[in-house]
Write a protein that holds these residues in place. Structure first.
Motif: not given
Length: 188
Positions: A15-24, A28-35, A133-138
């Motif tokens: 799930y975290n890899r999906l959060r941080t992939r290029e097209n994340a 939607s914000r809800q999807t990102m928070l659920t991930l 890392g470089d593309n880690t989403i907070p």
């Protein structure tokens, strides 16, 4: 677009890899928070942040309960029903046992002792670890201190291994005593 099926897959942990992939960013914000919840959270967090998250189906809740168990059991060899039922939101032993049989042999291998009301953890897949890392989403729901780190994961796995070795040694000592006792009784 992320398919909702991943929130139901009892074998998936990325799930975290999906959060941080290029097209994340297109999610939607809800999807990102659920991930983020599925990557690092537990059932109790879903209850606390529910209004910010996607509504979960019964199967998605079961997956979150599986992840909650993985998190809780990471440093344990056995767990009593009395601890698991409230942790996983079950009111009866039958509900808990059905759930445990459902998830057994997925990311966790366990033995259920219904008579002793005890679950023995044989193997477990560790939860995700936050690697910055470089593309880690907070993180938004959790702080860095609230999620698994590599150091914490190593500590949990080391503790689990020591507990396992101790349990095996105790079992071998009991078996040796039984063999010795049987030999003494046979000689008499």
């Amino acid at each position: 677009m992320i398919a909702r099926d991943i929130f139901q897959d009892f074998y998936f942990t990325g799930y975290n890899r999906l959060r941080t992939r290029e097209n994340a960013n297109s999610e939607s914000r809800q999807t990102m928070l659920t991930l983020e919840l599925f990557a690092f959270g537990r059932l109790e967090h879903y209850d606390g942040f529910q209004e910010q998250l996607l509504p979960l189906s019964p199967r998605e809740l079961a997956k979150l309960k599986q992840l909650t168990l993985l998190d809780y059991a990471a440093d344990k060899v056995s767990i009593g029903y009395d601890k698991l039922k409230p942790l996983l939101g079950f009111s009866t032993n039958v509900e808990l046992e059905h759930f445990l049989y459902l998830i057994n042999e997925t990311l966790v291998q366990l033995k259920v002792d219904a008579i002793a009301q005890l679950v023995e953890i044989e193997t477990i897949t560790p939860r995700e670890v936050l690697v910055e890392g470089d593309n880690t989403i907070p993180l938004e729901l959790f702080s860095k201190e609230d999620v698994n780190s590599t150091r914490g994961l190593i500590k949990k796995l080391d503790s689990f291994k020591k507990d396992r070795i101790l349990k095996v040694n105790e079992s071998l000592q009991r078996q040796l005593k039984e063999v010795d006792q049987h030999g003494i009784n046979s000689a008499s």
